[in-house]
Design a protein around this motif. Structure first.
Motif, PDB file in Angstrom:
ATOM      1  N   PRO A  72     -26.745 -72.823  39.274  1.00  0.00           N
ATOM      2  CA  PRO A  72     -25.285 -71.957  39.306  1.00  0.00           C
ATOM      3  C   PRO A  72     -24.942 -70.600  38.934  1.00  0.00           C
ATOM      4  CG  PRO A  72     -26.220 -73.766  37.388  1.00  0.00           C
ATOM      5  CD  PRO A  72     -27.180 -74.041  38.359  1.00  0.00           C
ATOM      6  N   ILE A  73     -26.862 -70.322  37.952  1.00  0.00           N
ATOM      7  CA  ILE A  73     -26.751 -68.601  37.536  1.00  0.00           C
ATOM      8  C   ILE A  73     -27.329 -67.517  39.007  1.00  0.00           C
ATOM      9  CG2 ILE A  73     -27.603 -66.705  36.589  1.00  0.00           C
ATOM     10  CD1 ILE A  73     -29.128 -69.437  34.486  1.00  0.00           C
ATOM     11  N   ALA A  74     -27.517 -68.759  39.837  1.00  0.00           N
ATOM     12  CA  ALA A  74     -27.688 -67.592  40.791  1.00  0.00           C
ATOM     13  C   ALA A  74     -26.093 -67.477  41.535  1.00  0.00           C
ATOM     14  CB  ALA A  74     -29.331 -67.814  42.077  1.00  0.00           C
ATOM     15  N   VAL A  75     -25.869 -68.438  41.949  1.00  0.00           N
ATOM     16  CA  VAL A  75     -24.791 -68.429  42.609  1.00  0.00           C
ATOM     17  C   VAL A  75     -23.177 -67.922  42.206  1.00  0.00           C
ATOM     18  CG1 VAL A  75     -22.753 -70.009  43.858  1.00  0.00           C
ATOM     19  CG2 VAL A  75     -25.469 -70.852  43.760  1.00  0.00           C
ATOM     20  N   GLU A  76     -23.109 -68.756  40.969  1.00  0.00           N
ATOM     21  CA  GLU A  76     -22.312 -67.457  40.152  1.00  0.00           C
ATOM     22  C   GLU A  76     -22.615 -66.059  40.353  1.00  0.00           C
ATOM     23  OE1 GLU A  76     -21.666 -68.504  36.338  1.00  0.00           O
ATOM     24  OE2 GLU A  76     -19.504 -67.131  36.651  1.00  0.00           O
ATOM     25  N   ALA A  77     -23.841 -65.787  40.148  1.00  0.00           N
ATOM     26  CA  ALA A  77     -24.169 -63.815  40.301  1.00  0.00           C
ATOM     27  C   ALA A  77     -23.890 -63.435  41.854  1.00  0.00           C
ATOM     28  CB  ALA A  77     -25.574 -63.568  39.967  1.00  0.00           C
ATOM     29  N   PHE A  78     -24.008 -64.036  43.111  1.00  0.00           N
ATOM     30  CA  PHE A  78     -24.335 -64.047  43.944  1.00  0.00           C
ATOM     31  C   PHE A  78     -22.993 -63.336  44.103  1.00  0.00           C
ATOM     32  CE2 PHE A  78     -22.430 -64.539  48.610  1.00  0.00           C
ATOM     33  CZ  PHE A  78     -23.101 -63.374  49.161  1.00  0.00           C
ATOM     34  N   PHE A  79     -21.740 -64.224  44.026  1.00  0.00           N
ATOM     35  CA  PHE A  79     -19.966 -63.813  44.299  1.00  0.00           C
ATOM     36  C   PHE A  79     -19.804 -62.864  43.529  1.00  0.00           C
ATOM     37  CE2 PHE A  79     -20.800 -68.358  45.995  1.00  0.00           C
ATOM     38  CZ  PHE A  79     -19.638 -67.376  47.284  1.00  0.00           C
ATOM     39  N   GLN A  80     -20.035 -63.229  42.266  1.00  0.00           N
ATOM     40  CA  GLN A  80     -19.088 -62.482  41.501  1.00  0.00           C
ATOM     41  C   GLN A  80     -19.904 -60.487  41.094  1.00  0.00           C
ATOM     42  OE1 GLN A  80     -20.387 -62.182  37.056  1.00  0.00           O
ATOM     43  NE2 GLN A  80     -19.642 -60.321  36.762  1.00  0.00           N
ATOM     44  N   GLU A  81     -21.079 -60.395  41.286  1.00  0.00           N
ATOM     45  CA  GLU A  81     -21.847 -59.108  42.212  1.00  0.00           C
ATOM     46  C   GLU A  81     -21.553 -58.524  42.816  1.00  0.00           C
ATOM     47  OE1 GLU A  81     -26.813 -59.806  41.604  1.00  0.00           O
ATOM     48  OE2 GLU A  81     -26.122 -60.453  39.466  1.00  0.00           O
ATOM     49  N   ASN A  82     -20.792 -59.483  43.557  1.00  0.00           N
ATOM     50  CA  ASN A  82     -20.556 -58.379  45.177  1.00  0.00           C
ATOM     51  C   ASN A  82     -19.081 -58.215  45.225  1.00  0.00           C
ATOM     52  OD1 ASN A  82     -23.175 -58.177  46.646  1.00  0.00           O
ATOM     53  ND2 ASN A  82     -23.156 -60.076  46.110  1.00  0.00           N
ATOM     54  N   GLY A  83     -18.951 -58.907  44.121  1.00  0.00           N
ATOM     55  CA  GLY A  83     -17.233 -58.949  44.131  1.00  0.00           C
ATOM     56  C   GLY A  83     -16.263 -59.480  44.707  1.00  0.00           C
ATOM     57  N   LEU A  84     -16.183 -60.727  44.562  1.00  0.00           N
ATOM     58  CA  LEU A  84     -15.990 -61.767  46.137  1.00  0.00           C
ATOM     59  C   LEU A  84     -15.426 -63.011  44.489  1.00  0.00           C
ATOM     60  CD1 LEU A  84     -18.820 -62.036  48.310  1.00  0.00           C
ATOM     61  CD2 LEU A  84     -16.712 -61.321  48.535  1.00  0.00           C
ATOM     62  N   TYR A  85     -14.484 -63.489  45.769  1.00  0.00           N
ATOM     63  CA  TYR A  85     -13.390 -64.676  44.756  1.00  0.00           C
ATOM     64  C   TYR A  85     -14.002 -66.002  45.246  1.00  0.00           C
ATOM     65  CZ  TYR A  85     -12.490 -60.660  41.710  1.00  0.00           C
ATOM     66  OH  TYR A  85     -12.509 -59.983  40.864  1.00  0.00           O
ATOM     67  N   PRO A  86     -14.564 -66.659  45.242  1.00  0.00           N
ATOM     68  CA  PRO A  86     -14.671 -68.185  45.992  1.00  0.00           C
ATOM     69  C   PRO A  86     -13.907 -68.764  45.539  1.00  0.00           C
ATOM     70  CG  PRO A  86     -16.593 -68.184  44.799  1.00  0.00           C
ATOM     71  CD  PRO A  86     -16.141 -67.100  44.452  1.00  0.00           C
ATOM     72  N   ARG A  87     -13.321 -69.494  46.613  1.00  0.00           N
ATOM     73  CA  ARG A  87     -13.143 -71.308  46.190  1.00  0.00           C
ATOM     74  C   ARG A  87     -14.170 -72.253  45.840  1.00  0.00           C
ATOM     75  NH1 ARG A  87      -9.748 -74.147  50.015  1.00  0.00           N
ATOM     76  NH2 ARG A  87     -11.384 -74.215  51.444  1.00  0.00           N
TER      77      ARG A  87
END
Ligand code: SAH
Length: 229
Positions: A72-87
């Motif tokens: 979950p750390i990797a997945v959250e970091a992917f979206f956060q670090e790329n400025g994305l707000y996923p559903r």
């Protein structure tokens, strides 16, 4: 601790011991992706995707991207670090995180079923097969066959070095092993080999005297019924 255990990967992410992660888009991906001949709009599966920015590059080429990742750390970091707000929502064994053309299934690769990948046409495997120890690589390859539609095309990258000098991951995977894993089901073409040691001083510092990096195109043979002679 055995790297086969998922706890190994959770701990790597918790401690940010993620030397495999690349800030830049993978150069071989950019150079060789078009050799798969996939069309924009065709979906690409990225097993064991980490927080790889290559997902964004693939999406930029017009491919809906579907990754799977246990941390979950990797997945959250992917979206956060790329400025994305996923559903986010739960679906069976997976928590799905999605924004526009990028979907990551948070969960265990080995829990994937054909329904998850019914639309996939290509696979991008960088630091995924080689993240796994020998016995799991066979399981990994058989599971890919079990969950992907036939005819799929794969860009696979491997590393080979003297495994007696260093233990993985990343593990050394020889050309012989790639063929043993995939030749029953795929056409295998070696696109590129290079001695990567000169540019990867961190490996030389750890005692390696050679390090080969290879890029393959795998084309899954469609299960065409044999025509009568
Ligand atoms: N391909 C990525 C990450 C490579 S490291 C990149 O190029 O950066 C391997 C990744 O696989 C790690 O992030 C680890 O957490 C994940 N992983 C390992 N076993 C897994 C499993 N069974 N299911 C899903 N993800 C897994």
């Amino acid at each position: 601790m055995k790297p086969v255990e998922l706890s190994f990967w959770h701990e790597r992410w918790e401690r940010t011991e993620i030397g495999f992660h690349q800030q830049d888009i993978n150069v071989h991906l950019q150079q060789f992706w078009n050799r798969l001949g996939l069309q924009s709009g065709q979906q690409v599966f990225v097993p064991l995707c980490g927080k790889s920015r290559d997902l964004l590059w693939l999406a930029g080429e017009g491919h809906p991207v579907i990754g799977v990742e246990i941390s979950p750390i990797a997945v959250e970091a992917f979206f956060q670090e790329n400025g994305l707000y996923p559903r986010r929502w739960q679906e069976g064994a997976f928590e799905i995180w999605e924004q526009d053309e990028v979907r990551i299934l948070l969960g265990d690769y080995f829990a994937l079923e054909p329904q998850h990948l019914a639309d996939a046409a290509g696979v991008y495997d960088r630091a995924s097969l080689i993240a796994l120890p020998p016995a799991m690589r066979e399981r990994y390859a058989r599971h890919l066959d079990a969950i992907l539609p036939s005819g799929i095309r794969t860009l696979l990258m491997t590393l080979e070095y003297d495994q007696t000098v260093l233990t993985g991951p990343p593990f050394a995977v020889s050309d012989v092993e790639v063929r043993a894993l995939y030749e029953a089901t795929h056409e295998i073409e070696l696109l590129y080999t290079r001695d990567a040691l000169s540019e990867e001083s961190r490996w030389r510092d750890r005692g390696l005297t050679w390090l080969l990096e290879r890029v393959y195109r795998l084309t899954h043979r469609s299960d065409q019924p044999l025509t009568a002679p």
